[in-house]
Structures are given as structure tokens and as C-alpha cells.
Design an enzyme around this catalytic site. Structure first.
Site, mmCIF file in Angstrom:
data_model
loop_
_atom_site.group_PDB
_atom_site.id
_atom_site.type_symbol
_atom_site.label_atom_id
_atom_site.label_comp_id
_atom_site.label_asym_id
_atom_site.label_seq_id
_atom_site.Cartn_x
_atom_site.Cartn_y
_atom_site.Cartn_z
ATOM 1 N N ASP A 117 -0.240 5.153 0.869
ATOM 2 C CA ASP A 117 -0.478 6.167 1.908
ATOM 3 C C ASP A 117 -0.500 5.554 3.301
ATOM 4 O OD1 ASP A 117 -2.461 7.587 -0.527
ATOM 5 O OD2 ASP A 117 -0.836 8.682 0.440
ATOM 6 N N ASP A 159 0.882 -1.178 0.000
ATOM 7 C CA ASP A 159 0.000 0.000 0.000
ATOM 8 C C ASP A 159 0.921 1.229 0.000
ATOM 9 O OD1 ASP A 159 -2.225 1.792 0.698
ATOM 10 O OD2 ASP A 159 -1.353 1.767 2.709
HETATM 11 C C1 XBP Z 1 -5.228 6.214 0.836
HETATM 12 C C2 XBP Z 1 -6.424 6.911 0.329
HETATM 13 C C3 XBP Z 1 -6.253 8.011 -0.681
HETATM 14 C C4 XBP Z 1 -5.485 9.200 -0.086
HETATM 15 C C5 XBP Z 1 -5.713 10.472 -0.877
HETATM 16 O O1 XBP Z 1 -4.847 5.317 -0.189
HETATM 17 O O2 XBP Z 1 -7.536 6.554 0.694
HETATM 18 O O3 XBP Z 1 -7.549 8.429 -1.035
HETATM 19 O O4 XBP Z 1 -5.974 9.451 1.247
HETATM 20 O O5 XBP Z 1 -5.349 10.250 -2.233
HETATM 21 P P1 XBP Z 1 -3.919 4.003 0.145
HETATM 22 P P2 XBP Z 1 -6.366 10.655 -3.395
HETATM 23 O O6 XBP Z 1 -3.779 3.880 1.649
HETATM 24 O O7 XBP Z 1 -4.697 2.842 -0.474
HETATM 25 O O8 XBP Z 1 -2.602 4.265 -0.541
HETATM 26 O O9 XBP Z 1 -6.840 12.062 -3.094
HETATM 27 O O10 XBP Z 1 -5.557 10.554 -4.664
HETATM 28 O O11 XBP Z 1 -7.474 9.631 -3.316
HETATM 29 MG MG MG Z 2 -2.913 3.218 3.360
#
Ligand code: XBP
Ligand code: MG
Length: 253
Positions: free
Chosen positions: A17, A15
Site C-alpha cells: 500500500d 511494501d
Molecule cells: C498498509 C496498511 C493496511 C492498509 C489497509 O499496509 O496499513 O492496513 O491501509 O489494509 P502496507 P487492511 O503499507 O504495509 O502494505 O484493511 O487489509 O489492513
Molecule cells: Mg505502505
């Protein structure tokens, strides 16, 4: 549920973020607020409120849900959310490219070690491709990943398993030889629903999440300064109190 197997782990799907990078509190949240400001809207997401809003995956959906909560009609909320998210993505893309979004401690070294140990590395994120690519390039170099799947490529977002199912198809291996690494409940649910074992490395936004079903839960990847602490699950192999190739080689989901 089949018992432990003798299939070695050959692939790790990460993953983004909150897992590979510390991108939410001082990254995405700041970009969302800058977009609200640029469009003359009074909304600002403080750190506490943003932690609540993170339960909704996908920035555009997150904005739309917030606008609905604040009295905007559905059609207007969708239109405004699309405009705001486009603006936010441009702002965050710049932050990603200029080094404002740090990788989590120990991750860059771990990726190199896993690659040198012959494991396949890939990415499965909800985030928007426009910023995911420059961020991964800036932090780690894109060449270290066999592929990168984003919320742009797979618009059915976590906790739906779609992005992990697509990753399995790309890998073309038995799911029992694959481990996902996630930071959140939504990500864990998505990986498990795709039949992939999941190692959780939590953070200050997700520490209280429900991680039932995880292989194990750690508070960090660990690095030379700060040891990793295991919070749940069968004891992991953690050489030097950090996640390394032997951690994955010893796993038998
Ligand atoms: C985390 C999310 C993303 C980010 C914001 O994604 O839910 O929406 O918070 O990015 P992950 P965007 O943990 O799956 O990497 O504004 O591009 O959605
Ligand atoms: Mg994440």
C-alpha cells in the site's frame, strides 16, 4: 554499525500500500466508508482524516481505534471493528480484482526489469491476504514474486519488524544483500528493525513522514512521463531519471 559492504544486492522486498500501488485515498478509504454505510453507521473518513488514521497500521486496528475515539466501549469496538473489517475486505477485494486500484507509475516495468536482471522480488505487507493476492495478480502477475507475506500470515504488524524478519528467513541470504522499498515511516521502521536497508518512495500521504535511517528518499519511481526526484540520502543511480536495476546494483548499504 558495519560500514559499506561489497555484498551485492540480490533481493528486493516491496511494501504494497502506497508503494507498489496507489491504494489508500481512492481505494481502502472508499471501501471503509462503504462498509460503514452498509452497516448503517454514520461514520465517513474524508481524505484528510484518513491521512491521520493511516498512522495506525492494519485496517481492523484502524477501525477499532476510531470507534474508541467516538465513544464505543472496548468490547463493542473490537466486535464491531471485526465485522466492519470483514465487510471492507470483501469490498476492497472486489475493487482489487476489477482493476480499480492502480499500480504506481513505473512500478510494473521496474519489476520486470529487476526480474530480468536476476534479482529476487518479494512482498512484505500489513494488508490482508484476501485482497493482496488478487491485487498483485491483477497489477503484476503473482509469478513475478518469489513469495508474498501479508498481515494475515504475520499478524504482528509494522512498525514491528516481524514481516521483514520472516522475509529474511524465507530469502535465506545475508541481510546486507537485501533492500526493502517502502512509502511510510512505519514501514521504514519495520525494515530497519529487521536489519534491512530501506529505500523510501514517498507519496502525498507520507511526504511529511520522518524518514531518518532510509538509504534514500524519492518522490516516485519515475517513468517515461515523470522523472523521479531524489529528496534525501546519498545520490542514487537513476538511469533516465527513474529507478532501474542499476539503482539497486549500485547500492552498498
Ligand atoms: C498498509 C496498511 C493496511 C492498509 C489497509 O499496509 O496499513 O492496513 O491501509 O489494509 P502496507 P487492511 O503499507 O504495509 O502494505 O484493511 O487489509 O489492513
Ligand atoms: Mg505502505
Amino acid at each position: 554499525m558495519p560500514g559499506p559492504t561489497d555484498i551485492p544486492i540480490s533481493a528486493v522486498v516491496f511494501d504494497v500500500d502506497g508503494t507498489l500501488v496507489d491504494s489508500e485515498r481512492s481505494g481502502h478509504r472508499v471501501a471503509f466508508n462503504a462498509a460503514f454505510d452498509k452497516m448503517g453507521l454514520p461514520y465517513r473518513w474524508d481524505e484528510k482524516e484518513y491521512g491521520r488514521l493511516l498512522k495506525v497500521t492494519g485496517g481492523k486496528r484502524r477501525i477499532a481505534g476510531y470507534l474508541l475515539e467516538h465513544g464505543h466501549e472496548a468490547d463493542e469496538a473490537d466486535k464491531l471493528a471485526a465485522e466492519l473489517h470483514q465487510l471492507k475486505t470483501a469490498i476492497f477485494k472486489e475493487m482489487a480484482a476489477n482493476g480499480s486500484v492502480p499500480s504506481r507509475a513505473g512500478v510494473a516495468k521496474l519489476l520486470v526489469e529487476l526480474r530480468e536482471a536476476g534479482l529476487s522480488l518479494s512482498v512484505a505487507t500489513t494488508g490482508t491476504r484476501d485482497w493482496v493476492i488478487p491485487l498483485l495478480q491483477r497489477c503484476f502477475g503473482l509469478a513475478i514474486f518469489d513469495f508474498v507475506l501479508t498481515g494475515t500470515d504475520i499478524p504482528t504488524l509494522k512498525p514491528d519488524p516481524a514481516v521483514y524478519t520472516a522475509a529474511l528467513e524465507r530469502l535465506g541470504v545475508d541481510a546486507r544483500g537485501v533492500v526493502a522499498v517502502e512509502d511510510s515511516h512505519n514501514g521504514l521502521v519495520a525494515a530497519r528493525a529487521a536489519g534491512i536497508a530501506c529505500l523510501v518512495v514517498s507519496n502525498d500521504y507520507t511526504a511529511q513522514h520522518d524518514f531518518a535511517g532510509a538509504l534514500a528518499v524519492l518522490d516516485s519511481f519515475g517513468d517515461d512521463e515523470t522523472p523521479a526526484t531524489q529528496l534525501a540520502g546519498e545520490p542514487l543511480v537513476l538511469p533516465g531519471a527513474r529507478v532501474g536495476p542499476s539503482t539497486f546494483e549500485a547500492l552498498r548499504p
